[in-house]
Scaffold this motif. Structure first.
Motif, short mmCIF file in Angstrom:
data_model
loop_
_atom_site.label_atom_id
_atom_site.label_comp_id
_atom_site.label_asym_id
_atom_site.label_seq_id
_atom_site.Cartn_x
_atom_site.Cartn_y
_atom_site.Cartn_z
N LEU A 179 0.83 -1.21 0.00
CA LEU A 179 0.00 0.00 0.00
C LEU A 179 0.86 1.26 0.00
O LEU A 179 0.55 2.22 -0.70
N ARG A 180 1.92 1.25 0.80
CA ARG A 180 2.81 2.42 0.83
C ARG A 180 3.47 2.61 -0.53
O ARG A 180 3.48 3.71 -1.08
N GLY A 184 -7.17 7.04 0.71
CA GLY A 184 -7.56 7.16 2.11
C GLY A 184 -8.42 8.36 2.44
O GLY A 184 -9.53 8.21 2.96
N PRO A 185 -7.95 9.55 2.15
CA PRO A 185 -8.73 10.74 2.49
C PRO A 185 -10.09 10.76 1.79
O PRO A 185 -11.08 11.23 2.36
N ALA A 209 -12.43 8.57 3.60
CA ALA A 209 -12.86 9.24 4.84
C ALA A 209 -13.96 10.24 4.53
O ALA A 209 -14.95 10.35 5.26
N ARG A 210 -13.81 10.96 3.46
CA ARG A 210 -14.83 11.93 3.05
C ARG A 210 -16.16 11.23 2.81
O ARG A 210 -17.22 11.66 3.27
N TYR A 228 -9.86 -6.34 -2.21
CA TYR A 228 -10.14 -5.14 -1.42
C TYR A 228 -8.87 -4.64 -0.74
O TYR A 228 -8.24 -5.38 0.01
N LEU A 229 -8.51 -3.41 -1.00
CA LEU A 229 -7.24 -2.88 -0.50
C LEU A 229 -7.41 -1.96 0.71
O LEU A 229 -6.61 -1.99 1.63
N GLU A 283 -12.82 2.01 5.01
CA GLU A 283 -13.05 3.02 6.05
C GLU A 283 -14.46 2.83 6.58
O GLU A 283 -15.43 2.92 5.82
N ASP A 284 -14.56 2.56 7.87
CA ASP A 284 -15.87 2.41 8.46
C ASP A 284 -16.44 3.77 8.81
O ASP A 284 -15.70 4.72 9.03
N PRO A 294 -17.90 6.86 10.86
CA PRO A 294 -17.59 7.34 12.21
C PRO A 294 -18.74 6.99 13.14
O PRO A 294 -19.85 6.72 12.70
N GLY A 295 -18.46 7.01 14.40
CA GLY A 295 -19.51 6.72 15.38
C GLY A 295 -19.67 5.24 15.58
O GLY A 295 -18.84 4.44 15.17
N ARG A 343 -20.50 -1.73 11.71
CA ARG A 343 -19.16 -1.90 11.15
C ARG A 343 -19.12 -3.24 10.45
O ARG A 343 -19.14 -4.27 11.10
N VAL A 350 -10.42 -5.86 4.28
CA VAL A 350 -9.12 -5.58 3.69
C VAL A 350 -8.38 -6.89 3.43
O VAL A 350 -8.25 -7.73 4.31
N GLY A 351 -7.92 -7.06 2.20
CA GLY A 351 -7.24 -8.29 1.83
C GLY A 351 -8.17 -9.36 1.29
O GLY A 351 -7.73 -10.39 0.82
#
Lengths: 247, 247
Positions: free
Chosen positions: A73-74, A83-84, A87-88, A109-110, A113-114, A116-117, A121, A126-127
């Motif tokens: 991923l890096r 990622g961001p 999150a949005r 699936y890489l 993001e679940d 918030p709150g 979930r 992932v993976g």
DNA sequence: TTACGGCGTTCATATATATGAATCTTATAC
DNA sequence: GTATAAGATTCATATATATGAACGCCGTAA
């Protein structure tokens, strides 16, 4: 060819796909490797912390494997871009968002993001791998590939949750519709009661995975506003990747 | 011993730790492997999708490695336990929360949760390693190990961001204080201006990693309310792991 | 264009590995 | 407690691998 290296990877892959720690015998049989040979390879993998060995001897994936895998991923730079945006999406829709790419005949699936709150979930994905032609992210990725290429990325053997077989003809029609709408859907084809909406991201070379959201079918009336958000995120990722969104 | 398997893993580890794709020559030299031997192993790893090869030939970690590595979190069951707790923390504090374990002399970051909304998103740290005795999560894990064991998990060679060497004596005193307070801190030892607070989680066998949060030093006055939240999360994880919090 | 240097690739052989059979260990049933 | 069976581990040998040297390729500089 170095058979032991290939075998080591096959062993790791086998254990990774198993949800339980595996004993030597099961590994040797599954891969058709003599027990004594498997034993040597397993010893080395354990010594390198790529596997851990419980007692009675059963093998599971170790920390080193995690560490190595996380470099993907890096290195690909995907996480930083996607990622961001995930999150949005979760913030705006309160749904689980994910990013997946095509790998073979499956969607891998890489990122996830679940919301918030303390909402629902979904089980960690992932993976995970799912048939490309049954998932929204998979269909979104396939739609802009061209029919010839699609056949390489689809295993028609796989049936959806309702037991319905997928024909190339039917898939082709659905992908045409995906191109028309700009997004793909999955309504319970993977898990009954779970609906997904996904849109593709492009880099300079073509489709490069898709962004999608998952939610309970019962929790939504109209898909349009959800799809709009997903497409917006996907478009933004496309821009960051240096790609161009199709008409 | 199967040298090729060990070498394959070393190669993967080397490439994973490099932030750039590596050419064959660099790999061979770094690991003291003949070029021809490295070539064979690399071929096999690429064939298995554990590595990808660019052109001109440079090697990076591939999807298969990611897939295998992701099984570690699923298999260890950590993600399922820690994930919701990290979500709770980020929601309550609006800081990035993470979970790390001791591995050798370093803290290995396994899970991360960024705060909801468009706040500061720290660079992805999943899979990263940092010296255990310089990080809050590391110190939280070390504190309840006992002095003899601590020496095995600490490399005193490492200096902190301010260039100050760490002596065993000083570390020992700090760990005693961690036990007293129930949480560990890092105030700019890793990155100037970034502060961390962490508390350990226990399973039946002892300390099993730590939960922590990171934030800008300038953004906080008092650590106490933050530490309280972190300790609460850690305690809850401890309960879920079947462990017992020390006095 | 040509020569050069660095790198990747191939190949034959010395050497280390893969393996079937035997041994040992552990868990289970009696 | 003992017998039993399944599985893990060890070991000697046939076999496949590791490797140094030679070759080919590509980019760079003259």
């Amino acid at each position: 060819m170095s058979t032991s290296v290939v075998r080591a990877i096959r062993i790791l892959d086998l254990i990774a796909k198993s949800d339980q720690p595996m004993p030597l015998a099961a590994i040797a049989e599954a891969l058709d490797i003599p027990r004594s040979t498997a034993h040597v390879i397993l010893r080395d993998l354990v010594a390198e912390s790529v596997l851990t060995c419980g007692k009675p001897p059963t093998y599971s994936v170790g920390v080193k494997a995690f560490e190595i895998g996380s470099a993907y991923l890096r290195g690909s730079g995907i996480a930083a871009v996607v990622g961001p945006e995930l999150a949005r999406l979760t913030g705006a829709l309160r749904f689980t968002a994910h990013y997946a790419i095509l790998d073979g005949t499956e969607a891998l699936y890489l990122c996830k993001e679940d919301p918030p709150g303390l909402g629902i979930r979904l089980a960690s994905s992932v993976g995970a791998r799912l048939p490309s032609h049954l998932t929204a992210v998979g269909k979104a990725s396939l739609a802009w590939l061209g029919d010839e290429a699609v056949t390489e990325h689809v295993s028609l053997k796989t049936k959806d949750a309702s037991g319905q077989a997928v024909t190339m003809k039917r898939l082709s029609a659905e992908l045409a519709r995906v191109r028309e709408l700009g997004y793909a859907t999955d309504d319970g084809q993977i898990t009954a009661g779970i609906r997904c909406v996904a849109a593709p991201a492009f880099d300079a070379t073509g489709p490069r995975g898709a962004i999608g959201v998952s939610f309970l079918s019962s929790a939504t009336e109209s898909l349009a506003p959800i799809a709009a958000e997903v497409m917006e995120s996907a478009a933004r990722v496309t821009t960051l990747l240096g790609g161009e969104s199709p008409a």
